[in-house]
Design a protein around this motif. Sequence first.
Motif, PDB file in Angstrom:
ATOM      1  N   GLU A   6     -27.387  13.950  40.638  1.00 51.10           N
ATOM      2  CA  GLU A   6     -27.182  13.166  41.860  1.00 51.10           C
ATOM      3  C   GLU A   6     -28.585  12.549  42.244  1.00 51.10           C
ATOM      4  O   GLU A   6     -29.537  13.509  42.278  1.00 51.10           O
ATOM      5  N   ARG A  38     -18.291  15.841  49.757  1.00 51.70           N
ATOM      6  CA  ARG A  38     -19.382  16.380  50.624  1.00 51.70           C
ATOM      7  C   ARG A  38     -18.974  17.655  51.245  1.00 51.70           C
ATOM      8  O   ARG A  38     -18.129  17.959  51.399  1.00 51.70           O
ATOM      9  N   ARG A  45     -16.200  21.838  51.560  1.00 54.27           N
ATOM     10  CA  ARG A  45     -16.334  20.461  50.798  1.00 54.27           C
ATOM     11  C   ARG A  45     -15.130  20.006  51.018  1.00 54.27           C
ATOM     12  O   ARG A  45     -14.012  20.332  50.890  1.00 54.27           O
ATOM     13  N   VAL A  92     -24.468  17.530  52.268  1.00 52.69           N
ATOM     14  CA  VAL A  92     -24.767  17.473  51.070  1.00 52.69           C
ATOM     15  C   VAL A  92     -23.722  16.697  50.195  1.00 52.69           C
ATOM     16  O   VAL A  92     -22.484  17.104  50.256  1.00 52.69           O
ATOM     17  N   TYR A  93     -24.219  15.675  49.354  1.00 52.29           N
ATOM     18  CA  TYR A  93     -23.126  15.057  48.607  1.00 52.29           C
ATOM     19  C   TYR A  93     -23.192  15.531  47.319  1.00 52.29           C
ATOM     20  O   TYR A  93     -24.109  15.416  46.502  1.00 52.29           O
ATOM     21  N   TYR A  94     -22.108  15.642  46.707  1.00 50.61           N
ATOM     22  CA  TYR A  94     -21.752  16.176  45.131  1.00 50.61           C
ATOM     23  C   TYR A  94     -20.921  15.105  44.380  1.00 50.61           C
ATOM     24  O   TYR A  94     -19.803  14.588  44.835  1.00 50.61           O
ATOM     25  N   TRP A 116     -19.841  19.643  38.168  1.00 53.92           N
ATOM     26  CA  TRP A 116     -20.471  19.325  39.304  1.00 53.92           C
ATOM     27  C   TRP A 116     -22.065  19.103  39.192  1.00 53.92           C
ATOM     28  O   TRP A 116     -22.432  19.914  38.637  1.00 53.92           O
ATOM     29  N   GLY A 119     -25.939  18.355  43.896  1.00 54.25           N
ATOM     30  CA  GLY A 119     -25.783  17.744  45.195  1.00 54.25           C
ATOM     31  C   GLY A 119     -27.109  16.972  45.832  1.00 54.25           C
ATOM     32  O   GLY A 119     -28.105  17.304  45.222  1.00 54.25           O
TER      33      GLY A 119
END
Length: 126
Positions: A6, A38, A45, A92-94, A116, A119
């Motif tokens: 990311e 997120r 999450r 935190v965006y995953y 995944w 992040g």
Amino acid sequence: QVNLAESGGGLVRAGESLTLSCAASGRTLSSGARGWFRQAPGQEREFVAAITRRGRTVYADFVKGRFTITGDNAKNTVDLRINSLKFEETAVYYCAASFRSGSSSDPTASTSYDDWGQGTQVTVSS
């Protein structure tokens, strides 16, 4: 196995916009489901948006038209455009992906994804 990375996070003011990008290597993203989740401090999450294997877009209810998920097959990326960011969206965006054959699993569930990224932090100042 796919590697997800990311980018695009950072510090923004409330009301501003941001575009997050997730670059994949090792597999073609468009052959599977891909999504964004997120996680805010002290919280679980949560699902944000996804593109299913068949290309259907799915959004969390709280998005309300402010988020747009797009896939770029040429770049092998999946982007998340966020407009009018709110203070409480600091998280935190995953990025996540799933390549399960014949899968009809729920695209909003984190358990539906096998891969995944690390992040990217988004901090929204009030």
